[in-house]
Design a protein around this motif. Structure first.
Motif, mmCIF file in Angstrom:
data_model
loop_
_atom_site.group_PDB
_atom_site.id
_atom_site.type_symbol
_atom_site.label_atom_id
_atom_site.label_comp_id
_atom_site.label_asym_id
_atom_site.label_seq_id
_atom_site.Cartn_x
_atom_site.Cartn_y
_atom_site.Cartn_z
ATOM 1 N N SER A 52 0.842 -1.204 0.000
ATOM 2 C CA SER A 52 0.000 0.000 0.000
ATOM 3 C C SER A 52 0.874 1.249 0.000
ATOM 4 O O SER A 52 2.045 1.203 0.408
ATOM 5 N N ARG A 100 0.489 3.632 2.003
ATOM 6 C CA ARG A 100 0.800 3.959 3.398
ATOM 7 C C ARG A 100 2.020 3.171 3.870
ATOM 8 O O ARG A 100 2.941 3.728 4.461
ATOM 9 N N SER A 101 2.031 1.861 3.601
ATOM 10 C CA SER A 101 3.157 1.081 4.135
ATOM 11 C C SER A 101 4.457 1.539 3.470
ATOM 12 O O SER A 101 5.500 1.612 4.116
ATOM 13 N N LYS A 138 6.257 12.235 2.838
ATOM 14 C CA LYS A 138 5.063 11.359 2.891
ATOM 15 C C LYS A 138 3.927 11.979 2.075
ATOM 16 O O LYS A 138 3.216 11.293 1.350
ATOM 17 N N PHE A 157 -0.233 13.158 4.962
ATOM 18 C CA PHE A 157 -0.605 11.814 4.496
ATOM 19 C C PHE A 157 -1.945 11.402 5.124
ATOM 20 O O PHE A 157 -2.844 10.927 4.427
ATOM 21 N N ASP A 158 -2.083 11.617 6.439
ATOM 22 C CA ASP A 158 -3.315 11.180 7.115
ATOM 23 C C ASP A 158 -4.536 11.931 6.605
ATOM 24 O O ASP A 158 -5.614 11.355 6.456
ATOM 25 N N ALA A 201 2.048 10.585 -1.115
ATOM 26 C CA ALA A 201 0.588 10.342 -1.015
ATOM 27 C C ALA A 201 -0.141 11.028 -2.169
ATOM 28 O O ALA A 201 -1.047 10.453 -2.779
ATOM 29 N N SER A 239 -5.336 10.446 3.240
ATOM 30 C CA SER A 239 -5.846 9.085 3.395
ATOM 31 C C SER A 239 -7.324 9.127 3.805
ATOM 32 O O SER A 239 -8.157 8.391 3.256
ATOM 33 N N GLU A 275 -4.491 2.763 1.804
ATOM 34 C CA GLU A 275 -4.108 1.562 2.557
ATOM 35 C C GLU A 275 -4.297 0.307 1.708
ATOM 36 O O GLU A 275 -3.991 -0.795 2.137
ATOM 37 N N GLU A 315 5.379 5.066 5.018
ATOM 38 C CA GLU A 315 5.821 4.971 6.413
ATOM 39 C C GLU A 315 7.133 4.198 6.539
ATOM 40 O O GLU A 315 7.925 4.454 7.440
#
Ligand SMILES: Cc1cc2nc3c(=O)[nH]c(=O)nc-3n(C[C@H](O)[C@H](O)[C@H](O)COP(=O)(O)OP(=O)(O)OC[C@H]3O[C@@H](n4cnc5c(N)ncnc54)[C@H](O)[C@@H]3O)c2cc1C
Length: 474
Positions: free
Chosen positions: A162, A164-165, A177, A319-320, A181, A323, A192, A168
């Motif tokens: 993903s 995200r992985s 990040k 990023f969050d 993203a 997401s 994700e 991170e």
């Protein structure tokens, strides 16, 4: 019944035109039937706001055209296409007033990312080095031909996870990040999900290896160049010639359909095996887009200087935040603070009267969701460019339903011919070694509902036509 052809193509999008050119270049007679009055599908331009302001109605960044083995082999410049490059491909501003910026040079990009610069270089450096081996394999039919196993294995290890992985695992700070993203979110899928990192890696690498240009004068110039090539080879195109049933077509040895999976079921379901038709009908479509085009009195007043260098700006912050914004449309919600994909053209002045500008932006919304979120998009721009709203002279807004009225392939506003979930990247539209060929002899699917999926590269059409030539037009 009139004339007969070796091949009839339904739809004059980039893939339909690529299929037709591939067949005509092999000496076959071809007719293209297009529903709309103008050619190009999602590769068209028009004065959407005011006279003299040219807007790309759909696609605008021609990164994949540059990477496409098919388009690279065509004499597009001789037929009127000129690609214009911004100084940087894309940028991603944060609230601290600084932006991560993807320049052609990986080193220059790294300089905008602070302590994560070294990691960006380690991640993208090898992919940029191998791009000439990777691009043809990734844009060809799946699974990729194992001509360059080491380059593909290196890509696969990073891509089969993903976004995200990957972000991170590789980066510490929000600038790197966020930059990753923003480009991975072109997948129009939750960050994700497995496989979303592949979008970030392919598009990110293309930004460094070839750049993200636009067509001078608008994307229509690319479609017009393809039509001009096709006509020079004797191919015929009929516009305002919507096809509702394959039985309406003049006689031909093969039919290639530049429509999405569900539309194919409508056109030919009565002749296809019921099991196959059912699989086409259950093909999944993703979120829609809500798009805004602006005529502007001046360039967008970005807080972060790096944003002025870039053609594409990804807005949404950390990023969050991205997401969460990208998950919302999948769960039926309109994001309050959407991820906004914006393109500006200060490096391409032919699109607006002297001293004036245009810009293009969209955000992802629930499939078919027609709530007007223009204000949410403009608030995100204003967040990173205070004073932006004062530069707007006029705007044009398209909801998912309006997108679909403009081009029947944009089902519910889905711009990539079907959702980019991992299963549908592998099985597009159905699982099989030859996804272009349907069970009905002579009938092929050649749109972005086949590998390699969405984007202006023409490779779905080119791949389908090559198989038709090999199987049925020897
Ligand atoms: C808003 C938006 C922004 C995008 N931005 C980018 C970008 O910047 N860069 C990029 O690379 N890609 C971008 N894309 C994606 C890209 O445009 C598409 O993936 C690409 O155009 C797909 O090509 P295609 O030939 O498969 O289909 P399309 O371009 O959709 O063309 C299909 C054609 O078939 C015709 N048709 C459909 N049904 C029938 C029928 N029954 N009879 C006759 N004709 C029919 C349609 O009218 C249309 O002309 C964007 C798409 C959209 C919508």
């Amino acid at each position: 019944m009139g004339e007969s052809y070796d091949a009839v193509v339904i739809g004059a999008g980039p893939n339909g035109l690529a299929a037709a050119i591939t067949l005509a270049q092999a000496g076959r007679s071809v007719l293209v039937r297009e529903a709309n009055a103008t050619v190009g599908g999602s590769c068209r331009s028009a004065e959407l706001t005011l006279p003299g302001f040219i807007h790309d109605i759909c696609s605008t960044v021609q990164a994949l055209a540059l990477a496409s083995p098919f388009l690279r082999g065509q004499p597009l410049a001789e037929h009127g296409l000129e690609l214009v490059h911004p100084q940087a491909s894309f940028a991603h501003p944060q609230d601290d007033g600084h932006a991560g910026v993807a320049y052609r040079s990986v080193d220059q990009t790294a300089e905008t990312l602070g302590r994560d610069g070294v990691a960006w270089k380690k991640l993208f450096g090898p992919l940029v080095r191998d791009w000439e081996k990777l691009a043809p394999a990734l844009l060809g039919p799946l699974p990729p031909a194992p001509k360059h196993p080491f380059a593909l294995a290196n890509f696969g290890l990073k891509a089969l996870r993903s976004a995200r992985s990957l972000a991170e695992g590789w980066f510490e700070g929000e600038h790197a990040k966020g930059l990753f993203a923003g480009v991975a979110a072109h997948s129009i899928a939750p960050l994700e999900w497995t496989g979303t990192s592949a979008f970030g890696l392919v598009l990110g690498t293309s930004a460094h290896a070839g750049g993200w240009p636009v067509a001078r004068g608008g994307s229509q110039k690319l479609a017009d160049a393809l039509v001009s090539i096709l006509r020079s080879l004797g191919g015929r195109i009929e516009t305002q010639a919507r096809v509702d049933n394959i039985d309406e077509l003049p006689p031909s040895k093969v039919i290639l359909c530049d429509v999405t999976a569900r539309q194919l079921a409508k056109l030919a379901g009565h002749k296809l095996p019921a099991r196959y038709t059912k699989r086409l009908q259950s093909f999944r479509y993703g979120p829609g887009v809500h798009k805004v085009d602006w005529a502007l009195s001046e360039p967008i007043p970005w807080k972060a200087a790096g944003c002025r260098d870039a053609g594409t700006i990804h807005l949404g912050g950390t990023f969050d935040e991205l997401s969460s914004a990208e998950r919302d449309p999948w769960e039926g919600r309109f994001a309050e603070k959407p991820y906004v994909l914006l393109v500006q053209y200060p490096f391409e002045p032919s699109r607006a009267p002297a001293g004036k500008h245009t810009a293009w932006a969209y955000c992802h919304v629930p499939h078919g969701g027609d709530l007007d979120v223009t204000d949410r998009i403009e608030r995100q721009v204003e967040r990173f460019a205070p004073g932006f709203k004062d530069t707007i002279i006029a705007r044009s807004v398209m909801t998912p339903s309006e997108m679909e009225r403009h081009n029947a392939n944009l089902i519910g506003g889905d711009i990539t011919g079907g959702a980019n979930m991992f299963s549908q990247i592998l099985a597009r539209p159905v699982l099989g070694l030859n996804p272009y060929k349907t069970p009905l002899k002579g009938l092929y699917l050649c749109s972005s509902s086949t590998p390699p999926g969405g984007g202006v590269h023409g490779m779905c059409g080119h791949n389908a036509a090559r198989i038709a030539l090999r199987n049925e037009l020897k």
